[in-house]
Design a protein around this motif. Structure first.
Motif, mmCIF file in Angstrom:
data_model
loop_
_atom_site.group_PDB
_atom_site.id
_atom_site.type_symbol
_atom_site.label_atom_id
_atom_site.label_comp_id
_atom_site.label_asym_id
_atom_site.label_seq_id
_atom_site.Cartn_x
_atom_site.Cartn_y
_atom_site.Cartn_z
ATOM 1 N N LEU A 616 0.814 -1.218 0.000
ATOM 2 C CA LEU A 616 0.000 0.000 0.000
ATOM 3 C C LEU A 616 0.845 1.265 0.000
ATOM 4 O O LEU A 616 0.316 2.364 0.205
ATOM 5 C CB LEU A 616 -0.909 0.005 1.242
ATOM 6 N N ARG A 617 2.136 1.130 -0.254
ATOM 7 C CA ARG A 617 3.055 2.261 -0.102
ATOM 8 C C ARG A 617 2.604 3.492 -0.891
ATOM 9 O O ARG A 617 2.676 4.620 -0.395
ATOM 10 C CB ARG A 617 4.459 1.850 -0.529
ATOM 11 N N ASP A 618 2.140 3.331 -2.094
ATOM 12 C CA ASP A 618 1.748 4.479 -2.931
ATOM 13 C C ASP A 618 0.229 4.681 -2.984
ATOM 14 O O ASP A 618 -0.269 5.427 -3.833
ATOM 15 C CB ASP A 618 2.286 4.286 -4.355
ATOM 16 N N TRP A 619 -0.472 3.990 -2.103
ATOM 17 C CA TRP A 619 -1.943 4.104 -2.104
ATOM 18 C C TRP A 619 -2.386 5.333 -1.298
ATOM 19 O O TRP A 619 -1.615 5.886 -0.511
ATOM 20 C CB TRP A 619 -2.555 2.823 -1.531
ATOM 21 N N ARG A 620 -3.614 5.764 -1.508
ATOM 22 C CA ARG A 620 -4.183 6.889 -0.764
ATOM 23 C C ARG A 620 -5.464 6.437 -0.074
ATOM 24 O O ARG A 620 -6.247 5.662 -0.646
ATOM 25 C CB ARG A 620 -4.480 8.075 -1.684
ATOM 26 N N GLN A 733 -1.455 8.802 8.734
ATOM 27 C CA GLN A 733 -0.037 8.510 8.945
ATOM 28 C C GLN A 733 0.376 7.291 8.134
ATOM 29 O O GLN A 733 1.516 7.180 7.685
ATOM 30 C CB GLN A 733 0.237 8.242 10.422
ATOM 31 N N ARG A 734 -0.552 6.370 7.968
ATOM 32 C CA ARG A 734 -0.283 5.133 7.229
ATOM 33 C C ARG A 734 -0.575 5.306 5.747
ATOM 34 O O ARG A 734 0.206 4.879 4.892
ATOM 35 C CB ARG A 734 -1.144 4.003 7.802
ATOM 36 N N LEU A 735 -1.732 5.907 5.465
ATOM 37 C CA LEU A 735 -2.154 6.155 4.081
ATOM 38 C C LEU A 735 -2.564 7.619 3.962
ATOM 39 O O LEU A 735 -3.688 7.982 4.322
ATOM 40 C CB LEU A 735 -3.345 5.265 3.703
ATOM 41 N N PRO A 736 -1.704 8.491 3.476
ATOM 42 C CA PRO A 736 -2.077 9.903 3.357
ATOM 43 C C PRO A 736 -3.287 10.069 2.439
ATOM 44 O O PRO A 736 -3.548 9.229 1.573
ATOM 45 C CB PRO A 736 -0.834 10.545 2.739
ATOM 46 N N ASN A 737 -4.042 11.153 2.654
ATOM 47 C CA ASN A 737 -5.152 11.439 1.738
ATOM 48 C C ASN A 737 -4.622 12.184 0.521
ATOM 49 O O ASN A 737 -3.520 12.730 0.532
ATOM 50 C CB ASN A 737 -6.247 12.230 2.457
ATOM 51 N N THR A 738 -5.407 12.200 -0.518
ATOM 52 C CA THR A 738 -4.947 12.742 -1.806
ATOM 53 C C THR A 738 -4.502 14.192 -1.683
ATOM 54 O O THR A 738 -3.487 14.591 -2.260
ATOM 55 C CB THR A 738 -6.082 12.630 -2.848
ATOM 56 N N ASP A 739 -5.238 15.008 -0.943
ATOM 57 C CA ASP A 739 -4.933 16.438 -0.830
ATOM 58 C C ASP A 739 -3.907 16.742 0.253
ATOM 59 O O ASP A 739 -3.563 17.903 0.457
ATOM 60 C CB ASP A 739 -6.215 17.224 -0.535
#
Length: 903
Positions: A616-620, A733-739
C-alpha cells in the motif's frame, strides 16, 4: 485556510493513542489546541468562494454554560460550521458573549448580599467595577467551555457587548434611531420588577398558573335611584381599588348600557367616577363591569387613554402603598391587599370571594410578581421597523426552520407593540441623552461627537445624562454587524455581511432573532442572514432549565464522563427540528458506544493496513478501489461484499449530504449511526474477515476498508470532531489522503460516487434472509457457532451468487431447492432451517407472520386503489408499488401453504 507559517505537527497524544477503548480525555484538549494553534478556524481571506457566516448566540456572562448551550453551540452550530468548512467555503463562526444586563446585575448583587453589601453602599462607579470583575472571571470560563465542546469558533475575532467598539455601535444606533423618528420618550405603562428595580419588556413577562381569591365588590351608586341594580366588580387586586378612576362596561351589554354615564363611589375612598362604555371589556368575565385602574393595569391604561382618564399611582417602585392610597397608605402591596379586604368587609361592600385559577405575570429573571406602573421611558416605535422584516420572511428572503415557526413569527410581528428600552439598572449601555434642568430640552449628541456640556436650546450648562441603561436586547440586536466593525465600513463588514445562518432556541425568536432582522434591514439595508434554525429546549423533569429555579445542568460533567463527542451526538441524535427533549443516560451511553465503535473500527482497519504496508506504499486512503465503474466494477479482486459496501457508502454520502442540506440534523446523526454500525461494522467487517484470508482478495479488501473508513470519518466529523480526527490522523499517517489535508477540519466533504443499485437491492434480500435464519436458530435454541443446514426455495435467482455471504453471516450451510425443517418466507423465498422445534410454537409463529403479511398486502392494495394515485404519482413510483404488491401476494400465498403443511 489561515494557518501558521509552518504547520504544527499533530500532537503525539493523539497520533500515538493506542488504548483498547477510546478515552476522550486523552486526546480532546490537545487536539483542540492544535486545531486552534494552526488557525484552522479562521477563514482564509484568499478563498474566492462565498463565505459561510454564523454568529454564536452570545451566552450571558452570568455563570457556566448549560445543556441548552451544548445543544445549540456544540450540536447544531458547530455541525454546520464544520460541514461548510469542509465544503471549501471560508467559514466564519463568530464567538462572543453578552453582558446580560438585568440578570448579571442580579447575580452580582446576590453575591454582594452574602457579605451584607448592597449596590447603593458601593455607589455606581464601584458597583460597575464589581460587575467588570465578574465579567473578567466568567468570560474566560465560558470560552474554555466552548473549546471543551469542540466549537470551531474563530478566536481571533472575540467579541463582548460591553467592549468599547460595541458601546460605540450601540450609541450610534440609538442616535440614528432617534434622528429617524423611531425613538420617543413618554409616560406609558410598563412592567416593573420590585425585586430588580427596573422595567422590562412584554417578552420578559412570564405567566405562571396560580389560584387566588376573586373578590366581588359592590360599588355604591353616587346618586342612587329606585330600581338601580347593584353594581358589583370582580377583582383579584382589591388593594388597587383606591386607584380606580372609572368603571367600564361593554357598550353593547344590555345589562349595563342604560347606566353608561352614571357615577358610582369608589369603595374605601368614595371618589365619584363614571360608568363608561368600552369594547375592550369582556362581558363574560365576572359581572361584566370592570374597574378601571390606569396606573396599575395595561388594559386599563389603554382604556384610560381612549377616554382621557387620569392616572393614580397607589403602589410605588418598591412595592409599597403610596400616600395616594389613602387609608391603605404605608405597607407593602400584599399587606395592603389584606387591609383592603378587611375594610371592604367592615363596610359591607365585599359581596363574596371565590377561588380563581389564572395566569399571573412574573418577571422571567427573578419570578417576582409584575407590578404595572406608569413611568416616563424611552420607547422604540416598532410597527414601521417590523414591516420590512415581515416582508423578508414572507417573500422567502429569510427562511425559518422548522417552517411552522414562521406562523408564530408573523403572529407576533403583525401585532407588535412598541418596545420600552430604558432599564433602571447600572450595568449596561448608557442612554446617550442629556436633559436640561432649566428648559427641559432633550439633548442628543452627534454620532461620534463628544458628550454635550451645554443645552442646545437655552445654552445652560445645567444638564444631566439619563441615568438609565439600554435593554440588553437593544445591543444584541446589532450582533450580526457590530461584530464586523459597524458603524465603520470595515473589510470584514463588506465580506461577511449579510451572514448565512442564525441558529438558536425557539424561545428567543422574538427577543433576539426578530430584532436582528429588523435592525439589520434598518442599519445595513439588508437582511442579516438567509436562514434561521430554531432548536427545541433541553428539559429537566419536563421543565425548562432556569437559574432561578435551580434546575440548570452543566455539560461539563457529561464531557468528563462521556466525552464531548458523545454529548454532542446524544443531544442531536434522532431529535426532530424544533422538538424539546430530555437527555437520558441511555442516549449518552449509546453515543459513547458509537464513539468507541468508531475507534475499534479504526484500530481494525489500521492493523490490516500495517500488515500490507509494503503493497500500500503508494496508495491513498481516499482513493476508491474501483476507480472506473465504481461499485459496478468487474475487477475480480472485488467481491460482492466489496462492491456492495462501496455502493452503500456512496449512497450514504448522498443521503447524509441531503439531510444536512435540508437542516435535518437529527436524521443525519441517526443515518450515520445506522450505516457505521448496522452496515459497515455488523455486515461488511464480518464479510471482510473472509476476504482478508484470501490472498487474491486481501489487498482489495484492505483498500476497501481504508476507503470506506476515510469517508465515514469525513461524514462523521461535523458531529463527532474529536474521535473522527483522532482516527483520521492515525489513518493518514499510514495512508495519506490525496490532498494531504493535515486535519479533517479542513479536509474535503466527500461527493457521492457511482452506485450499483441492483446489487444493493439483492444484498437487501440476502440480509433479510440472514436475519430470518438467525431468528429461526435463536427460537430453536441453537448454540452460537453451531452450523446448521438451510435450504432456500422458490424464486432465488437474485441471491444465488450471494450464498457464501449468507452462509458466513448466518453461520449456516446454504443449499437451494426443497428441504425440511422450521420454515418462514422472505419476500418470495421459502426458507427452511434444519432445526427441531415445538410444533405448536412453530404454528403460532407462522400465524403471526401470515397476519403481518396480510396487513402489509392490504396497505399495498389500498394505496394502488386510492383515487388518482396511478394517474398522479410518477410512473416509477407506481411501477415499484405494483412490484411490491406482486411480491407481497406471493409471500402471503407461500405462508398460507406452509401453514397448511404445519397443521
Amino acid at each position: 485556510m489561515a494557518m501558521t507559517k509552518e504547520k504544527l505537527d499533530a500532537p503525539q497524544s493523539v497520533v500515538s493513542f493506542s488504548e483498547k477503548n477510546y478515552r476522550p480525555s486523552a486526546v480532546e484538549q490537545d487536539l483542540y489546541k492544535w486545531w486552534e494553534d494552526n488557525g484552522f478556524f479562521t477563514p482564509d481571506e484568499r478563498n474566492p468562494n462565498t463565505p459561510f457566516v454564523m454568529m454564536l448566540p452570545l451566552p450571558n456572562v452570568t455563570g457556566d454554560l448549560h445543556l441548552g448551550h451544548a445543544l445549540g453551540f456544540g450540536g447544531y452550530e458547530d455541525l454546520m460550521a464544520r460541514w461548510h468548512r469542509m465544503l471549501g467555503e471560508p467559514t466564519l463562526y463568530m464567538p462572543g458573549t453578552d453582558h446580560a444586563g438585568i440578570i448579571a446585575q442580579k447575580v452580582v448583587e446576590d453575591e454582594l448580599a452574602k457579605n451584607e453589601i448592597g449596590r447603593n453602599d458601593l455607589g455606581r462607579e464601584k458597583f460597575v467595577a464589581e460587575m467588570w470583575k465578574w465579567m473578567d472571571h466568567y468570560r474566560p470560563r465560558i470560552e474554555k467551555q466552548l473549546r471543551l465542546l469542540g466549537c470551531s469558533l474563530d478566536w481571533s475575532r472575540r467579541n463582548f457587548t460591553m467592549e468599547p467598539p460595541k458601546q460605540r455601535a450601540v450609541r450610534t444606533h440609538f442616535i440614528r434611531l432617534f434622528k429617524r423618528g423611531h425613538l420617543y420618550r413618554a409616560d406609558r405603562i410598563v412592567h416593573w420588577c420590585v425585586r430588580c428595580q427596573t422595567t422590562y419588556s412584554d417578552l420578559e413577562l412570564e405567566h405562571v398558573q396560580r389560584t387566588d381569591p376573586l373578590y366581588f365588590v359592590r360599588y355604591p351608586w353616587a346618586d342612587p335611584k329606585p330600581g338601580d341594580p347593584p353594581l358589583v366588580i370582580a377583582t383579584t387586586r382589591p388593594e388597587t381599588i383606591v386607584a380606580d378612576v372609572a368603571v367600564a362596561v361593554h357598550p353593547d351589554d344590555d345589562r349595563w348600557k342604560p347606566f353608561i354615564g352614571r357615577e358610582v363611589l369608589v369603595p374605601m375612598i368614595e371618589r365619584r367616577v363614571k360608568v363608561i362604555g368600552d369594547e375592550a371589556v369582556d362581558p363574560k368575565f365576572g359581572t361584566g363591569a370592570l374597574k378601571i385602574t390606569p396606573g396599575h393595569d395595561a388594559t386599563d391604561f389603554e382604556i384610560g387613554q381612549r377616554h382621557g382618564l387620569p392616572v393614580i399611582t397607589v403602589i410605588d417602585t418598591r412595592g409599597f402603598m403610596t400616600p395616594a392610597a389613602g387609608p391603605l397608605a404605608g405597607p407593602d402591596r400584599d399587606t395592603g391587599r389584606r387591609m383592603a379586604v378587611e375594610m371592604l368587609k367592615d363596610r359591607g361592600l365585599l359581596v363574596k370571594d371565590e377561588p380563581l385559577t389564572h395566569a399571573v405575570g412574573v418577571h422571567d429573571r427573578c419570578k417576582t410578581i409584575d407590578e404595572p406602573l406608569v413611568m416616563k421611558q424611552w420607547w422604540v416605535k416598532m410597527p414601521r421597523l417590523a414591516a420590512p422584516a415581515i416582508a423578508a420572511v414572507r417573500e422567502g428572503r429569510v427562511t425559518i426552520h422548522p417552517r411552522y415557526q414562521e406562523k408564530v413569527f408573523f403572529n407576533w410581528m403583525e401585532n407588535i407593540r412598541d418596545w420600552p428600552v430604558s432599564r433602571q439598572i447600572w450595568w449596561g449601555h448608557s442612554i446617550p441623552v442629556w436633559y436640561c434642568r432649566d428648559c427641559d430640552e432633550i439633548v442628543v449628541p452627534e454620532e461620534d461627537g463628544p458628550d454635550p456640556t451645554r443645552c442646545t436650546r437655552c445654552r445652560s450648562d445645567d444638564i444631566k445624562q439619563d441615568p438609565d441603561v439600554l435593554d440588553t436586547w437593544f445591543s444584541s440586536a446589532l450582533w450580526p454587524f457590530s461584530t464586523l466593525g459597524w458603524p465603520d465600513q470595515t473589510p470584514d463588514l463588506r465580506r461577511y455581511y449579510p451572514g448565512s445562518v442564525l441558529e438558536t432556541g425557539y424561545d428567543i425568536l422574538f427577543f433576539w432573532v426578530a430584532r436582528m432582522i429588523m435592525m439589520g434591514i434598518e442599519e445595513m439595508g439588508d437582511i442579516p442572514f438567509h436562514t434561521v434554525y430554531l432548536h427545541g429546549l433541553v428539559l429537566v423533569d419536563g421543565e425548562k432549565m432556569s437559574k432561578s429555579t435551580g434546575n440548570v445542568i452543566s455539560p461539563m460533567g457529561f464531557i468528563e464522563q462521556y466525552g464531548a463527542d458523545a454529548l454532542r451526538f446524544a443531544l442531536v441524535n434522532g431529535v426532530a427540528a424544533g422538538a424539546d427533549q430530555t437527555l437520558s443516560e441511555t442516549k449518552l451511553q449509546n453515543a459513547k458506544e458509537f464513539a468507541n465503535k468508531l475507534w475499534n473500527i479504526g484500530r481494525f482497519v489500521q492493523h490490516h493496513i500495517d500488515e500490507h504496508a509494503e503493497a500500500l506504499r503508494d496508495w491513498r486512503s481516499d482513493r476508491t478501489p474501483a476507480p472506473k465503474a465504481g461499485a459496478g466494477s468487474a475487477d475480480p479482486s472485488l467481491g460482492h461484499a466489496e462492491r456492495w459496501i462501496l455502493s452503500r457508502t456512496e449512497a450514504t454520502v448522498a443521503e447524509l449530504t441531503r439531510l444536512i442540506e435540508h437542516y435535518l440534523f437529527g436524521e443525519y446523526v441517526s443515518a450515520l449511526q445506522q450505516f457505521v454500525w448496522g452496515e459497515f461494522a455488523d455486515v461488511y467487517l464480518e464479510l471482510a474477515k473472509a476476504g482478508l484470508r484470501d490472498e487474491k482478495r486481501a489487498l482489495s479488501t484492505v483498500r476497501t476498508l481504508a476507503y470506506v473508513l476515510d469517508r465515514i470519518l469525513r461524514l462523521a466529523h461535523p458531529i463527532v470532531p474529536f474521535i473522527s480526527d483522532t482516527v483520521a490522523l492515525q489513518l493518514w499517517q499510514r495512508l495519506p489522503n490525496t490532498d494531504r489535508s493535515p486535519s479533517l477540519v479542513i479536509a474535503k466533504w466527500p461527493k457521492p460516487g457511482t452506485r450499483s443499485v441492483a446489487l444493493e437491492e439483492r444484498m437487501d434480500i440476502a440480509l433479510e434472509l440472514v436475519r430470518a435464519i438467525r431468528n429461526l436458530r435463536q427460537e430453536a435454541g441453537t448454540k452460537p457457532g453451531e452450523r446448521v443446514k438451510t435450504t432456500l426455495g422458490g424464486d432465488t435467482t437474485a441471491i444465488h451468487d450471494l450464498a457464501d455471504l449468507i452462509s458466513h453471516l448466518a453461520q449456516t450451510e446454504v443449499t437451494f431447492g426443497s428441504g425440511s425443517g422450521q420454515a418462514t418466507v422472505v419476500r418470495t423465498i421459502d426458507v427452511r432451517v434444519a432445526v427441531e422445534r415445538d410444533p405448536a410454537e412453530h404454528h403460532a409463529r407462522l400465524e403471526r407472520e401470515l397476519a403481518e403479511a396480510k396487513e402489509t398486502l392490504r396497505r399495498s392494495r389500498d394505496l394502488l386503489a386510492r383515487p388518482g394515485f396511478a394517474e398522479k404519482a410518477p410512473a416509477n413510483v407506481v411501477s415499484n408499488e405494483k412490484a411490491k404488491l406482486a411480491e407481497r401476494e406471493e409471500r402471503v400465498r407461500l405462508l398460507e401453504e406452509e401453514l397448511r403443511r404445519a397443521t
